[in-house]
Design a protein around this motif. Structure first.
Motif, mmCIF file in Angstrom:
data_model
loop_
_atom_site.group_PDB
_atom_site.id
_atom_site.type_symbol
_atom_site.label_atom_id
_atom_site.label_comp_id
_atom_site.label_asym_id
_atom_site.label_seq_id
_atom_site.Cartn_x
_atom_site.Cartn_y
_atom_site.Cartn_z
ATOM 1 N N ARG A 39 0.936 -1.372 -0.164
ATOM 2 C CA ARG A 39 -0.211 0.139 -0.195
ATOM 3 C C ARG A 39 0.385 1.156 -0.311
ATOM 4 N NH1 ARG A 39 -4.824 2.004 3.766
ATOM 5 N NH2 ARG A 39 -4.659 4.442 3.419
ATOM 6 N N GLY A 40 0.518 1.952 -0.583
ATOM 7 C CA GLY A 40 1.285 3.464 -0.472
ATOM 8 C C GLY A 40 0.483 4.395 -1.712
ATOM 9 N N PRO A 41 1.574 5.789 -1.672
ATOM 10 C CA PRO A 41 0.998 6.842 -2.984
ATOM 11 C C PRO A 41 0.973 5.707 -4.319
ATOM 12 C CG PRO A 41 2.848 7.049 -2.115
ATOM 13 C CD PRO A 41 2.610 6.265 -1.402
ATOM 14 N N TYR A 42 -0.238 5.585 -5.510
ATOM 15 C CA TYR A 42 -0.452 4.963 -5.969
ATOM 16 C C TYR A 42 0.259 4.601 -7.475
ATOM 17 C CZ TYR A 42 -2.567 3.764 -10.777
ATOM 18 O OH TYR A 42 -2.405 2.896 -12.094
ATOM 19 N N ALA A 43 1.307 6.241 -7.421
ATOM 20 C CA ALA A 43 2.607 6.687 -8.901
ATOM 21 C C ALA A 43 3.031 6.082 -8.309
ATOM 22 C CB ALA A 43 2.584 7.390 -8.823
ATOM 23 N N ALA A 44 3.823 5.603 -7.123
ATOM 24 C CA ALA A 44 4.799 4.897 -6.758
ATOM 25 C C ALA A 44 4.411 2.435 -6.944
ATOM 26 C CB ALA A 44 5.125 5.129 -4.711
ATOM 27 N N VAL A 45 3.498 2.616 -6.101
ATOM 28 C CA VAL A 45 2.634 0.971 -6.557
ATOM 29 C C VAL A 45 3.425 0.318 -7.393
ATOM 30 C CG1 VAL A 45 0.741 -0.810 -5.869
ATOM 31 C CG2 VAL A 45 1.734 1.587 -3.649
ATOM 32 N N ARG A 46 2.113 1.602 -8.419
ATOM 33 C CA ARG A 46 2.151 1.303 -10.060
ATOM 34 C C ARG A 46 3.724 0.979 -10.414
ATOM 35 N NH1 ARG A 46 -0.183 -1.698 -13.296
ATOM 36 N NH2 ARG A 46 -0.580 -0.877 -15.500
ATOM 37 N N ASP A 47 4.713 2.177 -10.647
ATOM 38 C CA ASP A 47 5.954 1.850 -10.386
ATOM 39 C C ASP A 47 6.612 0.420 -10.710
ATOM 40 O OD1 ASP A 47 5.862 4.311 -11.937
ATOM 41 O OD2 ASP A 47 6.800 5.575 -10.512
ATOM 42 N N GLY A 48 5.821 -0.123 -9.845
ATOM 43 C CA GLY A 48 6.908 -1.244 -8.841
ATOM 44 C C GLY A 48 5.867 -2.658 -9.693
ATOM 45 N N HIS A 49 4.680 -2.548 -9.659
ATOM 46 C CA HIS A 49 3.873 -3.278 -10.725
ATOM 47 C C HIS A 49 2.954 -2.902 -11.774
ATOM 48 C CE1 HIS A 49 4.586 -5.345 -7.312
ATOM 49 N NE2 HIS A 49 4.733 -3.983 -6.663
ATOM 50 N N ARG A 50 3.547 -2.352 -12.988
ATOM 51 C CA ARG A 50 3.550 -2.016 -14.320
ATOM 52 C C ARG A 50 2.387 -2.605 -14.767
ATOM 53 N NH1 ARG A 50 4.352 3.023 -14.421
ATOM 54 N NH2 ARG A 50 3.093 2.993 -16.171
ATOM 55 N N ASP A 51 2.478 -3.871 -14.757
ATOM 56 C CA ASP A 51 1.501 -5.169 -15.618
ATOM 57 C C ASP A 51 0.321 -5.535 -14.504
ATOM 58 O OD1 ASP A 51 3.387 -5.174 -17.457
ATOM 59 O OD2 ASP A 51 5.028 -6.833 -16.509
ATOM 60 N N GLU A 52 0.567 -5.089 -13.800
ATOM 61 C CA GLU A 52 -1.064 -5.298 -13.643
ATOM 62 C C GLU A 52 -1.643 -4.406 -13.719
ATOM 63 O OE1 GLU A 52 -0.429 -8.263 -11.862
ATOM 64 O OE2 GLU A 52 1.613 -7.990 -11.650
ATOM 65 N N PRO A 53 -3.220 -6.115 -13.498
ATOM 66 C CA PRO A 53 -4.809 -4.983 -13.583
ATOM 67 C C PRO A 53 -4.987 -4.294 -12.996
ATOM 68 C CG PRO A 53 -5.233 -6.819 -13.183
ATOM 69 C CD PRO A 53 -3.102 -7.215 -12.796
ATOM 70 N N VAL A 54 -5.081 -2.459 -12.721
ATOM 71 C CA VAL A 54 -5.743 -1.973 -12.264
ATOM 72 C C VAL A 54 -7.046 -1.384 -12.388
ATOM 73 C CG1 VAL A 54 -4.960 0.501 -12.381
ATOM 74 C CG2 VAL A 54 -3.417 -0.388 -12.650
ATOM 75 N N VAL A 55 -7.661 -1.887 -10.968
ATOM 76 C CA VAL A 55 -8.987 -1.231 -10.618
ATOM 77 C C VAL A 55 -9.361 0.151 -10.305
ATOM 78 C CG1 VAL A 55 -11.221 -2.557 -9.172
ATOM 79 C CG2 VAL A 55 -9.456 -3.541 -10.025
ATOM 80 N N ASP A 56 -9.993 0.750 -10.948
ATOM 81 C CA ASP A 56 -9.579 2.522 -10.472
ATOM 82 C C ASP A 56 -11.408 3.235 -10.265
ATOM 83 O OD1 ASP A 56 -9.982 5.234 -10.722
ATOM 84 O OD2 ASP A 56 -8.836 5.169 -12.880
ATOM 85 N N LEU A 57 -11.218 3.173 -8.558
ATOM 86 C CA LEU A 57 -11.950 3.906 -7.679
ATOM 87 C C LEU A 57 -12.184 4.828 -7.880
ATOM 88 C CD1 LEU A 57 -11.803 0.256 -5.743
ATOM 89 C CD2 LEU A 57 -13.416 0.670 -7.765
ATOM 90 N N ARG A 58 -11.575 5.610 -8.499
ATOM 91 C CA ARG A 58 -11.264 6.942 -7.998
ATOM 92 C C ARG A 58 -12.866 7.680 -8.036
ATOM 93 N NH1 ARG A 58 -6.329 9.451 -12.045
ATOM 94 N NH2 ARG A 58 -7.634 7.555 -12.882
ATOM 95 N N SER A 59 -13.837 7.302 -9.031
ATOM 96 C CA SER A 59 -15.017 8.206 -8.682
ATOM 97 C C SER A 59 -15.747 8.410 -6.979
ATOM 98 C CB SER A 59 -16.180 7.751 -9.677
ATOM 99 O OG SER A 59 -16.087 6.552 -9.291
ATOM 100 N N GLY A 60 -15.085 7.386 -6.303
ATOM 101 C CA GLY A 60 -15.592 7.688 -5.101
ATOM 102 C C GLY A 60 -15.120 7.146 -4.241
#
Ligand code: ZN
Length: 426
Positions: A39-60
Motif C-alpha cells: 500500500r502506498g501512493p498510487y504512482a509509487a506502487v504502480r511503478d513497481g507493478h507495471r503489468d498488474e490490472p488496475v481497478v480504478d475506484l477514483r470516482s468514489g
C-alpha cells in the motif's frame, strides 16, 4: 494481482486514544490471494507493478468493510415495529417471527434475505444471533458461506419465559451446539458463538451447559444481551438474586471472547468487571432509540476501559446499515448533554470497523486497509447529483467528507463490497 486505485479512508489507530483518521487521496493497494501486500501512493506502487490490472475506484471512496457485532438473523422480517418497550416487543413481534424458523423452507428464505441484506449494506463481518432451531442455524452458515461473508454465529438457547416451541433442554442445547460447532467452527470464514438468548430466559442449569460448550469448543465466542431495559434488569435480579453481568459471570461465561449487547444501564461494578475480563459491549443505537431503552453511557464505558463496538440489532434496530448506526450513536451522545462523548467522523468509522474487529479478535486481519490485512472493503460511489455526491464534491477535507458519508450514505451508495479480495457486490 489487482491493483486498486482509490481515495482511501480508514482508522488503523484508535481515535478514542487520540489516533487520527488516515486519508490517502490517491492510494494504490496491491492485493494478492485476498491480502493487501503493498500500500502506498498510487504512482509509487504502480511503478513497481507495471503489468498488474488496475481497478480504478477514483470516482468514489474506499473504506474498510463494516463489522457488525450484534444482529439477529430470525428477525429479518420483524424490522420496523414501533411503539413498544423491549419485553412487549419480544412477545408481540420478535418471538412469534423467531418461531416460524422451525420450518426449514421458511428459514432458508429468511437466511438468504438476511445474508443478502448484510452484504448489500457493506457489512463484511458479523456476529450473528442465530436461531433457536439447529437446522435454521445450519442454513444461515450455508448461506453466509455461499455469499462469502465472514460470520460468527450459533444456536440461540433458552428454557423458560419464551414461547414453549422456542424452549430447549439442557442436554439438547449442549448436543446441538456441539454438532453445529463441529460443522462450522473454523470452517472457512465461519466460527461458532455460544449464544444464550438472555439470562432472563435461561435457568442456571442451561447457562452451565453453555459454559460446558464454551469449554469444549476451543476458540469459540460468547454472546448474549445485558442491561437493556430497567424492567428486564429487575426481573433478572428477582430470578437470579444478583446483577445481570454476574448471572453470566458466575458460570465463567465472561472473558475476552465475549460480546454483550446493549449495556445501557450498567452499574460501576459491572463496568469494572467487564474491563477486567477484557469483554466487549455491542452498542446498538437505533434499537435503543426505537425501544426507548435509553441513552448509552459511552463516557462511563470509556472511563473504565470497556471495549465498545457497533451493532445494528435488527429487528429492533431499524436496518442493516452501519452508517445509520454510526449517525444514531452520534445523535445519542449529543442528547446526553454534558455527559455525552463528542464523536467525530473518525470515531464513527472506527466503531463500525476496527472496534468490531477487535471485539471479535480479528484485528490482526481486518478492520482497516493496512498492508498485511485482508482486503475486506467497501466502495461508496454515490449517484451524481445526489446530496451525498454533492456533499463530497464540496467537502472541506477528509474528516468533513466522512461526516457527510455518515449523515447521508445508504446501502444504495455502496457500489462495491469485497471479502478476502473476492467481490461480493457490484
Ligand atoms: Zn439483540
Amino acid at each position: 494481482m489487482p491493483l486498486y486505485r482509490a481515495q482511501v479512508l480508514d482508522t488503523p489507530g484508535d481515535p478514542f486514544r487520540g489516533a487520527a483518521l488516515r486519508a490517502d487521496a490517491d492510494a494504490g493497494l496491491l492485493v494478492v490471494d485476498g491480502a493487501i501486500v503493498e500500500r502506498g501512493p498510487y504512482a509509487a506502487v504502480r511503478d513497481g507493478h507495471r503489468d498488474e490490472p488496475v481497478v480504478d475506484l477514483r470516482s468514489g471512496l474506499l473504506l474498510p468493510g463494516f463489522v457488525d457485532t450484534h444482529v439477529h438473523y430470525p428477525q429479518m422480517r420483524a424490522i420496523g415495529a414501533l411503539g413498544m418497550p423491549l419485553l412487549e416487543w419480544l412477545d408481540r413481534c420478535a418471538l412469534p417471527e423467531e418461531a416460524r424458523l422451525a420450518d426449514a423452507g421458511y428459514a432458508r428464505e429468511v437466511a438468504g434475505e438476511f445474508v443478502g441484506s448484510l452484504v448489500d449494506s457493506g457489512t463484511t463481518t458479523a456476529l450473528v444471533f442465530g436461531s433457536h432451531f439447529a437446522p435454521a442455524v445450519d442454513l444461515l452458515f450455508e448461506q453466509a458461506t455461499e455469499r462469502g461473508l465472514r460470520i460468527t454465529s450459533g444456536l440461540v438457547v433458552g428454557d423458560r419465559m419464551l414461547r414453549p416451541e422456542l424452549h430447549t433442554t439442557v442436554q439438547r442445547a449442549y448436543d446441538e451446539a456441539r454438532e453445529l460447532a463441529g460443522r462450522w467452527h473454523g470452517n472457512g470464514r465461519t466460527r461458532y458463538a455460544v449464544t444464550p438468548r438472555f439470562s432472563l430466559s435461561c435457568t442456571d442449569e442451561l447457562l452451565a451447559s453453555c459454559a460446558a460448550v464454551q469449554d469444549d469448543v476451543a476458540g469459540c465466542w460468547f454472546t448474549s444481551h445485558i442491561n437493556e431495559n430497567p424492567a428486564e434488569i429487575a426481573k433478572v435480579r428477582e430470578l437470579f438474586g444478583c446483577g445481570y453481568l454476574e448471572s453470566y459471570d458466575r458460570h465463567g461465561l465472561v472473558g475476552p471472547s465475549s460480546i454483550l449487547a446493549h449495556n445501557v444501564h450498567p452499574t460501576d461494578a459491572e463496568l469494572k468487571l467487564l474491563a477486567a475480563k477484557g469483554a466487549s459491549v455491542a452498542h446498538c443505537p437505533t434499537s435503543n432509540a426505537a425501544l426507548g431503552s435509553g441513552l448509552f453511557p459511552l463516557d462511563r464505558h470509556l472511563a473504565c476501559g470497556v471495549r465498545v463496538a457497533l451493532g445494528c440489532d435488527v429487528g429492533a434496530g431499524t436496518g442493516f446499515c452501519l452508517f445509520k448506526e454510526g449517525l444514531q450513536a452520534y445523535f445519542m451522545q449529543r442528547l446526553r448533554g454534558p455527559e455525552g462523548v463528542p464523536l467525530a467522523s473518525a470515531h464513527l468509522l472506527y466503531l463500525a470497523t476496527g472496534a468490531g474487529a477487535g471485539a471479535l479478535g480479528l484485528r490482526d486481519q481486518i478492520g482497516d486497509l493496512e498492508e498485511g490485512k485482508r482486503f475486506d472493503a467497501i466502495w461508496l460511489d454515490p449517484r451524481a447529483g445526489s446530496p451525498l455526491e454533492i456533499g463530497l464534491r464540496h467537502a472541506d477535507g477528509p474528516s468533513d467528507a466522512l461526516a457527510k458519508v455518515f449523515a447521508l450514505a445508504t446501502p444504495h451508495d455502496v457500489q462495491g463490497v469485497w471479502v478476502d479480495g473476492e467481490r461480493l457486490k457490484g
